[in-house]
Design an enzyme around this catalytic site. Structure first.
Site, mmCIF file in Angstrom:
data_model
loop_
_atom_site.group_PDB
_atom_site.id
_atom_site.type_symbol
_atom_site.label_atom_id
_atom_site.label_comp_id
_atom_site.label_asym_id
_atom_site.label_seq_id
_atom_site.Cartn_x
_atom_site.Cartn_y
_atom_site.Cartn_z
ATOM 1 N N ARG A 165 -3.383 -2.680 9.404
ATOM 2 C CA ARG A 165 -4.100 -1.294 9.441
ATOM 3 C C ARG A 165 -4.607 -1.460 7.862
ATOM 4 O O ARG A 165 -5.487 -0.883 7.496
ATOM 5 C CB ARG A 165 -3.590 -0.146 9.720
ATOM 6 C CG ARG A 165 -2.858 0.032 11.089
ATOM 7 C CD ARG A 165 -2.357 1.347 11.305
ATOM 8 N NE ARG A 165 -1.166 1.553 10.601
ATOM 9 C CZ ARG A 165 0.058 1.278 10.465
ATOM 10 N NH1 ARG A 165 0.321 0.364 11.697
ATOM 11 N NH2 ARG A 165 0.808 1.592 9.856
ATOM 12 N N CYS B 9 18.097 4.455 -4.228
ATOM 13 C CA CYS B 9 17.515 5.239 -5.456
ATOM 14 C C CYS B 9 18.517 5.989 -6.114
ATOM 15 O O CYS B 9 18.699 5.952 -7.380
ATOM 16 C CB CYS B 9 16.270 5.927 -5.146
ATOM 17 S SG CYS B 9 16.265 6.894 -3.604
ATOM 18 N N LYS C 157 26.070 5.426 1.230
ATOM 19 C CA LYS C 157 25.410 4.258 0.341
ATOM 20 C C LYS C 157 26.124 4.428 -1.189
ATOM 21 O O LYS C 157 26.200 3.458 -1.861
ATOM 22 C CB LYS C 157 23.909 4.526 0.139
ATOM 23 C CG LYS C 157 23.113 4.149 1.337
ATOM 24 C CD LYS C 157 21.674 4.198 1.506
ATOM 25 C CE LYS C 157 21.194 3.979 2.606
ATOM 26 N NZ LYS C 157 19.635 4.280 2.612
ATOM 27 N N VAL D 55 5.997 2.793 -2.946
ATOM 28 C CA VAL D 55 6.850 2.011 -3.983
ATOM 29 C C VAL D 55 6.103 0.564 -4.205
ATOM 30 O O VAL D 55 6.195 0.279 -5.370
ATOM 31 C CB VAL D 55 8.169 1.722 -3.156
ATOM 32 C CG1 VAL D 55 8.867 0.625 -3.899
ATOM 33 C CG2 VAL D 55 9.001 2.782 -3.151
ATOM 34 N N THR E 206 0.665 -1.247 -0.063
ATOM 35 C CA THR E 206 -0.012 0.139 -0.058
ATOM 36 C C THR E 206 0.840 1.460 -0.007
ATOM 37 O O THR E 206 0.341 2.471 -0.150
ATOM 38 C CB THR E 206 -0.968 0.002 1.384
ATOM 39 O OG1 THR E 206 -0.153 -0.111 2.453
ATOM 40 C CG2 THR E 206 -1.793 -1.271 1.099
ATOM 41 N N SER F 54 9.343 11.823 -2.383
ATOM 42 C CA SER F 54 9.186 10.634 -2.757
ATOM 43 C C SER F 54 10.107 9.473 -2.080
ATOM 44 O O SER F 54 9.565 8.461 -1.620
ATOM 45 C CB SER F 54 8.798 10.275 -3.898
ATOM 46 O OG SER F 54 9.837 10.435 -4.790
ATOM 47 N N GLY F 55 11.122 9.969 -1.930
ATOM 48 C CA GLY F 55 12.261 9.282 -1.215
ATOM 49 C C GLY F 55 12.055 8.986 0.268
ATOM 50 O O GLY F 55 12.415 7.977 0.763
ATOM 51 N N ARG G 248 17.754 16.964 0.369
ATOM 52 C CA ARG G 248 16.188 17.033 0.082
ATOM 53 C C ARG G 248 15.802 18.229 -0.419
ATOM 54 O O ARG G 248 15.921 19.307 0.247
ATOM 55 C CB ARG G 248 15.504 16.545 1.141
ATOM 56 C CG ARG G 248 14.084 16.224 1.275
ATOM 57 C CD ARG G 248 13.884 14.756 0.427
ATOM 58 N NE ARG G 248 14.184 13.674 1.416
ATOM 59 C CZ ARG G 248 14.469 12.220 0.895
ATOM 60 N NH1 ARG G 248 14.230 11.926 -0.392
ATOM 61 N NH2 ARG G 248 14.730 11.520 1.910
ATOM 62 N N HIS H 3 14.659 12.337 -8.629
ATOM 63 C CA HIS H 3 16.031 12.922 -8.105
ATOM 64 C C HIS H 3 16.838 13.303 -9.000
ATOM 65 O O HIS H 3 16.637 12.858 -10.287
ATOM 66 C CB HIS H 3 16.663 11.665 -7.415
ATOM 67 C CG HIS H 3 16.035 11.170 -6.317
ATOM 68 N ND1 HIS H 3 14.985 11.770 -5.333
ATOM 69 C CD2 HIS H 3 16.510 10.082 -5.369
ATOM 70 C CE1 HIS H 3 14.647 10.937 -4.445
ATOM 71 N NE2 HIS H 3 15.805 9.796 -4.418
ATOM 72 N N GLN I 105 17.221 15.492 -3.885
ATOM 73 C CA GLN I 105 16.340 14.077 -3.885
ATOM 74 C C GLN I 105 14.969 14.429 -3.555
ATOM 75 O O GLN I 105 14.680 15.333 -2.563
ATOM 76 C CB GLN I 105 16.893 13.225 -2.889
ATOM 77 C CG GLN I 105 18.235 12.636 -3.167
ATOM 78 C CD GLN I 105 18.921 11.613 -2.261
ATOM 79 O OE1 GLN I 105 20.137 11.383 -2.129
ATOM 80 N NE2 GLN I 105 17.996 10.731 -1.921
#
Length: 331
Positions: free
Chosen positions: A40, A129, A209, A16, A13, A159-160, A231, A238, A156
């Site tokens: 939930r 990502c 990363k 992604v 849900t 949505s990240g 951000r 991105h 970025q």
């Protein structure tokens, strides 16, 4: 129906997970889907190929008669449910960072190291990502010139941070005093130079990363990366400004040709006519746009160059990459 493979989407849900479901339909997977989420969300209904699919609560018994699973959950939950899936013989493509740097877990971008998929022992990790977008943009250049060092600034999208990140931006654009639920500060009309916690050197988890994951996928343990992750108030694509230093002199015109012909890339590089990558242009599609390609005039050796790239964080940066891995697994 009984002869079709069954694909579970765990975290179905979220942003992604929903994109994974859409990608399976777009790429015409002839499968049954099982949607799993928290208690939930159990009972919610989504469409897959015009059929209603009811979300089920994720439990230890969720993986009976499942062939493959796509994971779109946080690390702590991934470490809990992936062993349940593996015990039932389910191969998992996981979007969290829980297993990315484990030696026994392949970390894969299909355009770059598809051969590593075969080394899996039940888990294949999807990269970060920002790492995916950078590596797709750079891969053909790396194969030709062998990149030694990268300096990267990422811009970025919200949505990240998942659905809450998108909700924060949308709410604060209407009312700058709307509460911050995903970020430490207001993101509308602002940018925040922090993604993840900082270590003692002032480097965030997100910034590490890029180096650690690129080293693993390029099988290049000496790669050096200095990354600053920011951000920005963009919904879902991105952008990245990338400087690279290579082992030999770079021909910028050849670099453009390599990118134009590369897998997963589109050359957008005519700055005199205002043609360059922008996040709006890359939203809701699977290619990485690359432009602003230029020599580094401060490097007399000619080994360095710079570029700018953009890619959809939810699609190629997450869901599409995982579904592409699944395609290769099934084949």
């Amino acid at each position: 129906m009984e002869n079709k493979l069954t694909i579970a989407i765990v975290g179905a849900t979220g942003a992604v997970g929903q994109q994974m479901l859409q990608c399976l339909e777009e790429r015409d997977f002839d499968v049954n889907v099982k949607l799993l989420a928290s208690s939930r969300s159990a009972g919610k209904v989504f469409k897959f190929k015009n059929q209603d699919v009811v979300v089920e609560e994720l439990t230890q018994n969720s993986f009976d008669n499942v062939d493959y699973a796509l994971g779109a959950t946080e690390n702590d939950l991934a470490k809990k449910w992936i062993p349940w899936a593996n015990e039932k013989g389910v191969v998992v493509v996981d979007n969290s960072s829980a297993y990315r740097l484990d030696e026994d877990v392949p970390l894969v971008i299909p355009e770059i190291n598809p051969e590593d998929i075969e080394k899996n022992h039940g888990i294949i990790a999807n990269p970060n990502c920002a790492t995916i977008i950078a590596m797709v943009a750079l891969n053909e250049i790396h194969k030709k010139y062998h990149i030694k060092r990268m300096i990267v600034s990422t811009y970025q999208a919200v949505s990240g941070a998942g659905v809450k990140g998108i909700q924060d931006l949308e709410a604060q654009l209407k009312d700058p005093n709307a509460p911050c639920t995903a970020f430490p500060y207001q993101i509308a009309y602002n940018l925040i130079p922090q993604i993840g916690d900082f270590d003692e050197n002032g480097i965030s988890k997100e910034e590490w990363k890029m180096q650690n994951e690129a080293r693993k996928m390029w099988h290049h343990p000496d790669l050096l990366v200095n990354c600053t992750c920011v951000r920005v108030p963009i919904l879902r694509s991105h952008s990245e400004s990338i400087f690279i230093e290579c082992e030999k002199e770079v021909d910028v015109n050849e670099a453009r040709e390599l990118i134009a012909k590369g897998q997963g890339t589109v050359l957008k590089d005519d700055p005199q006519n205002k043609v360059y990558p922008m996040p709006l242009d890359t939203t809701d599609q699977d290619l990485v746009y690359v432009g602003r390609i230029r020599k580094d005039l401060t490097d007399p050796t000619g080994h360095s160059m710079a570029l700018f790239c953009c890619g959809d964080q939810i699609r190629k940066g997450a869901a599409t990459n995982a579904v592409q891995i699944l395609e290769k697994l099934i084949k």
